[in-house]
Design an enzyme around this catalytic site. Structure first.
Site: not given
Ligand code: TIU
Length: 222
Positions: A24, A72, A129, A132, A162
């Protein structure tokens, strides 16, 4: 086989069965106007690890270690965003709302993109995704299994959210995980330190930690 001078003890790994998972490193977490800022955080802390993450990417590309970049981000219709996640924190703007970087945490918006300095190269796996942890609601497990990956080098943001969620998911699935200490960061200095400590406590109950330099020394050793 290679061995990193890691904590709590050396981390042996075979680069052919290892993947790096960079979590992320998106504008939504690193720049003003995104999700991290909407949560009330000082996002400037996170940009400081961009050079170390860049060194990790370079090492992996040089040594043919598979790379996974996660983001994310939710579908534009938010069908993969639980109501609870959207409601949490009573944010305005919140997930799905329009902010300075586009709709917050939504796929295809400027904020959901990985920062340009760490842009994935063609052929590298970019994994969107909804949660997390990187295993929840994704094809990550199948992708790693298909490549006979057993070891994960983990980096990115944020350490206790995450990154730690992903390491715990991976640990329960049988992966040996090494967290790169200087290539991860939190909005809270004490949460990063606590996460590093709890990962390597109890004989490495979740995994190992080491610096990018320590990983480099292992990879360059004869
Ligand atoms: N809030 C926070 O620290 N993190 C997240 O919401 N997502 C990630 O860690 N990527």
């Amino acid at each position: 086989m290679k061995s990193v001078d890691a904590r709590p003890y050396p981390y042996p790994f075979d680069p052919r069965h290892t993947a790096a998972v960079v979590i992320d490193m998106q504008r939504d977490f690193l720049e003003p106007g995104g999700f991290g800022a909407a949560l009330g955080n000082d996002v400037s802390r996170l940009a400081a690890i961009v050079p170390a993450v860049g060194q990790l990417l370079h090492l992996c590309r040089t040594h043919q270690i598979a790379l996974v970049h996660t983001r994310e981000a939710h579908l534009p219709d938010l069908s993969d965003c639980p109501k609870s996640k959207r409601a949490r924190g009573h944010l305005s703007p919140g997930i799905g709302d329009r902010g300075p970087l586009g709709r917050i945490l939504v796929d295809g918006e400027p904020g959901s993109e990985i920062v340009p300095e760490l842009a994935p190269l063609p052929g590298e796996y970019v994994l969107r995704k909804p949660g997390k942890g990187a295993f929840y609601g994704t094809e990550l497990m199948a992708w790693l299994a298909a490549r006979q990956i057993t070891h994960l080098l983990v980096a990115g943001v944020t350490t206790e959210v995450c990154v730690q969620s992903t390491m715990r998911e991976a640990n329960d699935r049988g992966f040996d995980c090494l967290l790169l200490e200087d290539a991860t960061q939190s909005y809270f200095a004490e949460f990063k330190e606590a996460t590093l400590a709890m990962v390597r406590a109890q004989g490495g109950i979740v995994g190992w930690t080491a610096t990018v330099s320590e990983l480099r020394r292992a990879l360059e050793a004869a």
